[in-house]
Design a protein around this motif. Structure first.
Motif, PDB file in Angstrom:
ATOM      1  N   LYS A 194       0.812  -1.217   0.000  1.00  0.00           N
ATOM      2  CA  LYS A 194       0.000   0.000   0.000  1.00  0.00           C
ATOM      3  C   LYS A 194       0.842   1.262   0.000  1.00  0.00           C
ATOM      4  O   LYS A 194       0.538   2.225  -0.707  1.00  0.00           O
ATOM      5  CB  LYS A 194      -0.971   0.018   1.179  1.00  0.00           C
ATOM      6  CG  LYS A 194      -1.917   1.214   1.107  1.00  0.00           C
ATOM      7  CD  LYS A 194      -2.980   1.182   2.163  1.00  0.00           C
ATOM      8  CE  LYS A 194      -3.895   2.376   2.010  1.00  0.00           C
ATOM      9  NZ  LYS A 194      -4.980   2.353   2.969  1.00  0.00           N
ATOM     10  N   GLU A 195       1.938   1.294   0.777  1.00  0.00           N
ATOM     11  CA  GLU A 195       2.753   2.515   0.831  1.00  0.00           C
ATOM     12  C   GLU A 195       3.387   2.833  -0.521  1.00  0.00           C
ATOM     13  O   GLU A 195       3.506   3.995  -0.903  1.00  0.00           O
ATOM     14  CB  GLU A 195       3.806   2.433   1.942  1.00  0.00           C
ATOM     15  CG  GLU A 195       4.822   1.318   1.805  1.00  0.00           C
ATOM     16  CD  GLU A 195       4.416  -0.011   2.413  1.00  0.00           C
ATOM     17  OE1 GLU A 195       5.317  -0.854   2.600  1.00  0.00           O
ATOM     18  OE2 GLU A 195       3.221  -0.233   2.700  1.00  0.00           O
ATOM     19  N   ILE A 196       3.740   1.811  -1.285  1.00  0.00           N
ATOM     20  CA  ILE A 196       4.282   2.032  -2.635  1.00  0.00           C
ATOM     21  C   ILE A 196       3.173   2.501  -3.568  1.00  0.00           C
ATOM     22  O   ILE A 196       3.360   3.418  -4.367  1.00  0.00           O
ATOM     23  CB  ILE A 196       4.942   0.738  -3.167  1.00  0.00           C
ATOM     24  CG1 ILE A 196       6.090   0.291  -2.260  1.00  0.00           C
ATOM     25  CG2 ILE A 196       5.388   0.908  -4.616  1.00  0.00           C
ATOM     26  CD1 ILE A 196       7.211   1.282  -2.128  1.00  0.00           C
ATOM     27  N   TYR A 197       2.012   1.886  -3.464  1.00  0.00           N
ATOM     28  CA  TYR A 197       0.863   2.292  -4.281  1.00  0.00           C
ATOM     29  C   TYR A 197       0.529   3.767  -4.055  1.00  0.00           C
ATOM     30  O   TYR A 197       0.286   4.510  -5.001  1.00  0.00           O
ATOM     31  CB  TYR A 197      -0.340   1.403  -3.958  1.00  0.00           C
ATOM     32  CG  TYR A 197      -1.584   1.793  -4.711  1.00  0.00           C
ATOM     33  CD1 TYR A 197      -1.762   1.417  -6.035  1.00  0.00           C
ATOM     34  CD2 TYR A 197      -2.578   2.548  -4.100  1.00  0.00           C
ATOM     35  CE1 TYR A 197      -2.900   1.772  -6.733  1.00  0.00           C
ATOM     36  CE2 TYR A 197      -3.721   2.915  -4.792  1.00  0.00           C
ATOM     37  CZ  TYR A 197      -3.873   2.529  -6.108  1.00  0.00           C
ATOM     38  OH  TYR A 197      -4.997   2.901  -6.795  1.00  0.00           O
ATOM     39  N   MET A 198       0.555   4.204  -2.790  1.00  0.00           N
ATOM     40  CA  MET A 198       0.240   5.599  -2.472  1.00  0.00           C
ATOM     41  C   MET A 198       1.298   6.541  -3.057  1.00  0.00           C
ATOM     42  O   MET A 198       0.972   7.621  -3.545  1.00  0.00           O
ATOM     43  CB  MET A 198       0.118   5.799  -0.954  1.00  0.00           C
ATOM     44  CG  MET A 198      -1.021   4.990  -0.329  1.00  0.00           C
ATOM     45  SD  MET A 198      -2.628   5.217  -1.118  1.00  0.00           S
ATOM     46  CE  MET A 198      -2.994   6.885  -0.604  1.00  0.00           C
ATOM     47  N   GLN A 199       2.569   6.144  -3.047  1.00  0.00           N
ATOM     48  CA  GLN A 199       3.623   6.959  -3.654  1.00  0.00           C
ATOM     49  C   GLN A 199       3.398   7.092  -5.162  1.00  0.00           C
ATOM     50  O   GLN A 199       3.567   8.174  -5.731  1.00  0.00           O
ATOM     51  CB  GLN A 199       4.995   6.350  -3.394  1.00  0.00           C
ATOM     52  CG  GLN A 199       5.469   6.490  -1.977  1.00  0.00           C
ATOM     53  CD  GLN A 199       6.805   5.792  -1.745  1.00  0.00           C
ATOM     54  OE1 GLN A 199       7.352   5.125  -2.636  1.00  0.00           O
ATOM     55  NE2 GLN A 199       7.336   5.941  -0.546  1.00  0.00           N
ATOM     56  N   ILE A 200       3.023   6.006  -5.797  1.00  0.00           N
ATOM     57  CA  ILE A 200       2.746   6.036  -7.236  1.00  0.00           C
ATOM     58  C   ILE A 200       1.592   6.991  -7.518  1.00  0.00           C
ATOM     59  O   ILE A 200       1.656   7.804  -8.449  1.00  0.00           O
ATOM     60  CB  ILE A 200       2.437   4.618  -7.764  1.00  0.00           C
ATOM     61  CG1 ILE A 200       3.685   3.748  -7.703  1.00  0.00           C
ATOM     62  CG2 ILE A 200       1.879   4.677  -9.190  1.00  0.00           C
ATOM     63  CD1 ILE A 200       3.427   2.273  -7.937  1.00  0.00           C
ATOM     64  N   GLN A 201       0.538   6.915  -6.711  1.00  0.00           N
ATOM     65  CA  GLN A 201      -0.618   7.802  -6.899  1.00  0.00           C
ATOM     66  C   GLN A 201      -0.212   9.265  -6.733  1.00  0.00           C
ATOM     67  O   GLN A 201      -0.641  10.127  -7.509  1.00  0.00           O
ATOM     68  CB  GLN A 201      -1.736   7.442  -5.915  1.00  0.00           C
ATOM     69  CG  GLN A 201      -2.342   6.078  -6.136  1.00  0.00           C
ATOM     70  CD  GLN A 201      -2.935   5.926  -7.526  1.00  0.00           C
ATOM     71  OE1 GLN A 201      -3.718   6.756  -7.960  1.00  0.00           O
ATOM     72  NE2 GLN A 201      -2.551   4.878  -8.219  1.00  0.00           N
ATOM     73  N   ASP A 202       0.607   9.565  -5.716  1.00  0.00           N
ATOM     74  CA  ASP A 202       1.071  10.940  -5.490  1.00  0.00           C
ATOM     75  C   ASP A 202       1.881  11.448  -6.677  1.00  0.00           C
ATOM     76  O   ASP A 202       1.700  12.577  -7.128  1.00  0.00           O
ATOM     77  CB  ASP A 202       1.913  11.036  -4.215  1.00  0.00           C
ATOM     78  CG  ASP A 202       1.096  10.918  -2.948  1.00  0.00           C
ATOM     79  OD1 ASP A 202      -0.151  11.083  -3.013  1.00  0.00           O
ATOM     80  OD2 ASP A 202       1.690  10.670  -1.881  1.00  0.00           O
ATOM     81  N   GLU A 203       2.783  10.613  -7.184  1.00  0.00           N
ATOM     82  CA  GLU A 203       3.603  11.016  -8.331  1.00  0.00           C
ATOM     83  C   GLU A 203       2.742  11.234  -9.571  1.00  0.00           C
ATOM     84  O   GLU A 203       2.960  12.176 -10.330  1.00  0.00           O
ATOM     85  CB  GLU A 203       4.694   9.973  -8.606  1.00  0.00           C
ATOM     86  CG  GLU A 203       5.771   9.923  -7.549  1.00  0.00           C
ATOM     87  CD  GLU A 203       6.518  11.237  -7.389  1.00  0.00           C
ATOM     88  OE1 GLU A 203       6.816  11.893  -8.403  1.00  0.00           O
ATOM     89  OE2 GLU A 203       6.794  11.610  -6.247  1.00  0.00           O
ATOM     90  N   ASN A 204       1.755  10.375  -9.789  1.00  0.00           N
ATOM     91  CA  ASN A 204       0.861  10.555 -10.930  1.00  0.00           C
ATOM     92  C   ASN A 204       0.073  11.852 -10.810  1.00  0.00           C
ATOM     93  O   ASN A 204      -0.126  12.564 -11.798  1.00  0.00           O
ATOM     94  CB  ASN A 204      -0.094   9.364 -11.062  1.00  0.00           C
ATOM     95  CG  ASN A 204       0.598   8.128 -11.568  1.00  0.00           C
ATOM     96  OD1 ASN A 204       1.688   8.187 -12.116  1.00  0.00           O
ATOM     97  ND2 ASN A 204      -0.030   6.986 -11.366  1.00  0.00           N
ATOM     98  N   LYS A 205      -0.366  12.173  -9.597  1.00  0.00           N
ATOM     99  CA  LYS A 205      -1.120  13.405  -9.377  1.00  0.00           C
ATOM    100  C   LYS A 205      -0.239  14.622  -9.649  1.00  0.00           C
ATOM    101  O   LYS A 205      -0.656  15.563 -10.326  1.00  0.00           O
ATOM    102  CB  LYS A 205      -1.656  13.448  -7.951  1.00  0.00           C
ATOM    103  CG  LYS A 205      -2.519  14.654  -7.664  1.00  0.00           C
ATOM    104  CD  LYS A 205      -3.066  14.632  -6.254  1.00  0.00           C
ATOM    105  CE  LYS A 205      -3.882  15.889  -5.996  1.00  0.00           C
ATOM    106  NZ  LYS A 205      -4.308  15.982  -4.608  1.00  0.00           N
ATOM    107  N   LYS A 206       1.002  14.585  -9.149  1.00  0.00           N
ATOM    108  CA  LYS A 206       1.930  15.706  -9.386  1.00  0.00           C
ATOM    109  C   LYS A 206       2.187  15.884 -10.881  1.00  0.00           C
ATOM    110  O   LYS A 206       2.231  16.998 -11.388  1.00  0.00           O
ATOM    111  CB  LYS A 206       3.241  15.469  -8.653  1.00  0.00           C
ATOM    112  CG  LYS A 206       3.157  15.640  -7.164  1.00  0.00           C
ATOM    113  CD  LYS A 206       4.505  15.323  -6.519  1.00  0.00           C
ATOM    114  CE  LYS A 206       4.391  15.268  -5.018  1.00  0.00           C
ATOM    115  NZ  LYS A 206       5.641  14.812  -4.381  1.00  0.00           N
TER     116      LYS A 206
END
Length: 76
Positions: free
Chosen positions: A45-57
């Motif tokens: 989950k912590e990696i998934y959340m990082q991916i989501q943050d990077e995609n949003k940025k």
């Protein structure tokens, strides 16, 4: 949330093609195995959340449509 009790080497199925098996329990840590089609991405989950943050940025940046048109038309 569905909570299930499982013993070591017992599994649960998600749909017809994802199987999660309890492999080991050591203290407060549980090791699971996941058998899923290669087309199904699996992340902690912590990696998934990082991916989501990077995609949003990445999606918040401005896009210059004229530059894109030139790139795709070969006139850049």
């Amino acid at each position: 949330m569905l909570a299930l009790a499982r013993k070591i080497n017992q599994s649960i199925m998600i749909g017809s093609d994802i199987e999660i098996t309890l492999l080991e329990i050591k203290g407060d840590q549980v090791k699971i195995g996941i058998n899923a089609p290669k087309s199904v991405p699996i992340y902690r989950k912590e990696i998934y959340m990082q991916i989501q943050d990077e995609n949003k940025k990445a999606s918040e940046g401005e896009i210059d449509v004229e530059v894109l048109n030139k790139l795709f038309s070969g006139k850049a």
